[in-house]
Design a protein around this motif. Structure first.
Motif, PDB file in Angstrom:
ATOM      1  N   LEU A 174       0.826  -1.206   0.000  1.00  0.00           N
ATOM      2  CA  LEU A 174       0.000   0.000   0.000  1.00  0.00           C
ATOM      3  C   LEU A 174       0.859   1.254   0.000  1.00  0.00           C
ATOM      4  CD1 LEU A 174      -2.803  -1.035   2.543  1.00  0.00           C
ATOM      5  CD2 LEU A 174      -2.966  -0.900   0.052  1.00  0.00           C
ATOM      6  N   SER A 175       1.963   1.219   0.739  1.00  0.00           N
ATOM      7  CA  SER A 175       2.856   2.374   0.752  1.00  0.00           C
ATOM      8  C   SER A 175       3.511   2.574  -0.604  1.00  0.00           C
ATOM      9  CB  SER A 175       3.914   2.212   1.843  1.00  0.00           C
ATOM     10  OG  SER A 175       4.789   1.132   1.544  1.00  0.00           O
TER      11      SER A 175
ATOM     12  N   LEU B 242       3.147  15.642  -0.087  1.00  0.00           N
ATOM     13  CA  LEU B 242       2.655  15.110   1.187  1.00  0.00           C
ATOM     14  C   LEU B 242       2.435  13.594   1.084  1.00  0.00           C
ATOM     15  CD1 LEU B 242       0.109  17.910   2.193  1.00  0.00           C
ATOM     16  CD2 LEU B 242       2.416  17.536   3.093  1.00  0.00           C
ATOM     17  N   VAL B 243       1.935  13.135  -0.066  1.00  0.00           N
ATOM     18  CA  VAL B 243       1.713  11.700  -0.248  1.00  0.00           C
ATOM     19  C   VAL B 243       3.042  10.947  -0.272  1.00  0.00           C
ATOM     20  CG1 VAL B 243       0.825   9.940  -1.823  1.00  0.00           C
ATOM     21  CG2 VAL B 243      -0.490  12.023  -1.416  1.00  0.00           C
TER      22      VAL B 243
ATOM     23  N   ALA C 244       4.008   8.113   2.332  1.00  0.00           N
ATOM     24  CA  ALA C 244       4.350   6.768   1.869  1.00  0.00           C
ATOM     25  C   ALA C 244       5.709   6.329   2.406  1.00  0.00           C
ATOM     26  CB  ALA C 244       4.343   6.728   0.353  1.00  0.00           C
ATOM     27  N   THR C 245       6.656   7.272   2.481  1.00  0.00           N
ATOM     28  CA  THR C 245       7.978   6.945   3.020  1.00  0.00           C
ATOM     29  C   THR C 245       7.898   6.546   4.483  1.00  0.00           C
ATOM     30  OG1 THR C 245       8.947   8.545   1.472  1.00  0.00           O
ATOM     31  CG2 THR C 245      10.329   7.799   3.293  1.00  0.00           C
ATOM     32  N   VAL C 246       7.105   7.294   5.247  1.00  0.00           N
ATOM     33  CA  VAL C 246       6.934   6.968   6.667  1.00  0.00           C
ATOM     34  C   VAL C 246       6.234   5.615   6.816  1.00  0.00           C
ATOM     35  CG1 VAL C 246       5.805   7.688   8.804  1.00  0.00           C
ATOM     36  CG2 VAL C 246       6.932   9.385   7.363  1.00  0.00           C
TER      37      VAL C 246
ATOM     38  N   ALA D 278       8.654   2.783   6.167  1.00  0.00           N
ATOM     39  CA  ALA D 278       9.709   2.662   7.184  1.00  0.00           C
ATOM     40  C   ALA D 278       9.177   2.198   8.530  1.00  0.00           C
ATOM     41  CB  ALA D 278      10.427   4.004   7.343  1.00  0.00           C
ATOM     42  N   MET D 279       7.866   2.171   8.692  1.00  0.00           N
ATOM     43  CA  MET D 279       7.301   1.766   9.980  1.00  0.00           C
ATOM     44  C   MET D 279       7.586   0.285  10.243  1.00  0.00           C
ATOM     45  SD  MET D 279       3.604   3.714  10.008  1.00  0.00           S
ATOM     46  CE  MET D 279       3.123   2.858  11.520  1.00  0.00           C
ATOM     47  N   PRO D 280       8.059  -0.049  11.432  1.00  0.00           N
ATOM     48  CA  PRO D 280       8.312  -1.473  11.740  1.00  0.00           C
ATOM     49  C   PRO D 280       6.994  -2.238  11.818  1.00  0.00           C
ATOM     50  CG  PRO D 280       8.575  -0.128  13.704  1.00  0.00           C
ATOM     51  CD  PRO D 280       8.375   0.833  12.563  1.00  0.00           C
TER      52      PRO D 280
END
Length: 284
Positions: free
Chosen positions: A91-92, A261-262, A266-268, A271-273
């Motif tokens: 999804l990211s 902003l998207v 998407a980067t965050v 990178a989320m565990p």
């Protein structure tokens, strides 16, 4: 003085051994060297396909469709490297593709003045011959880009040689292809010299391209192609902002702001565990 001479001789020995080892590896493993011809050929095919797409697609369709290379890179990472990508990361990646497409959408241009005859409008340079041909070309270009990047990443991560060796091998094939272009411009080069038109700005651009060519293999070896795609996407946003500030045109469009902003979101997200899955308990 003797100390300086000793240091200088040791430095020359190190340089000699380095270049000697690189030359030996280039000549002793021809099969390994031929493997590097694959990404070079694919990137060459990709560039030519993009020229076909530019001639047959409008700018908006071209920019949006070309962002599919983000997904093709992820697909080839799964196929060639066996990389596991969760649904949340997919999804990211889709969000990143949409964000980059919004960032690169061209600004709305004023409509052209009405032409006096239909023949003049049909011969306009902005007309597109075959959108289907352009669409197929840009989809193939996305596949070439994704496969070449992941293939090169696999070579870098499976080889035990120095990271400089693949760079030298790629440079060799690039020189071979460059000689083809040299033969086409042979008369102009012979008349005006090889460095005709070179100025300070050109040399700065060449230096930046060289530095980028040295950084990309390190990113692929110690990270992966997907993270390189995220870095490239963020660089597009920063490039547009810096260019707008440098050129004095800070009138950024709403689509660019939304796309930026998207991209950041998407980067965050990527990178989320991920939460570890609970262990499966078997009960009798």
């Amino acid at each position: 003085m003797e100390k300086w001479r000793a240091e200088g001789s040791s430095t020359s020995v190190i340089r000699g051994s380095f270049f000697t080892s690189i030359a030996a590896e280039l000549t002793s493993e021809p099969r390994e060297m031929l493997k590097l011809a694959v990404p070079v050929i694919l990137y060459t095919v990709q560039n030519n396909l993009l020229f076909v797409a530019f001639a047959n697609l409008d700018a908006a369709t071209r920019q949006v469709t070309y962002q599919l290379k983000i997904l093709t890179t992820a697909v080839f990472s799964v196929v060639l490297l066996g990389k596991a990508i969760s649904l949340f990361k997919w999804l990211s990646l889709c969000a990143l593709m949409c964000g980059v497409a919004l960032v690169q959408l061209p600004r709305a241009a004023p409509p052209p003045p009405p032409s006096s005859s239909s023949s003049s409008s049909s011969s306009s340079p902005h007309s597109h011959d075959s959108p289907m041909v352009g669409l197929v070309a840009i989809l193939l270009a996305c596949c070439c880009s994704g496969f070449a990047s992941v293939y090169f990443e696999k070579i870098l991560k499976t080889t035990t040689a120095s990271i400089w060796l693949p760079n030298c091998q790629l440079a060799f094939f690039s020189i071979v292809l460059g000689m083809v272009a040299y033969s086409r411009d042979y008369k102009a080069i012979r008349q005006h010299g090889f460095f005709q038109g070179y100025n300070t700005l050109v040399w700065v651009m060449i230096t930046l391209q060289v530095l980028g060519g040295l950084v990309v293999p390190m990113v692929l070896k110690y990270a992966d192609s997907i993270l390189k795609g995220f870095a490239t996407s963020i660089s597009l946003v920063l490039d547009a902002i810096i260019s707008a500030y440098y050129l004095g045109n800070l009138n950024l469009s709403s689509t660019f702001i939304a796309g930026s902003l998207v991209v950041m979101a998407a980067t965050v997200m990527y990178a989320m565990p991920e939460k570890p899955k609970p262990p499966v308990v078997l009960t009798a």
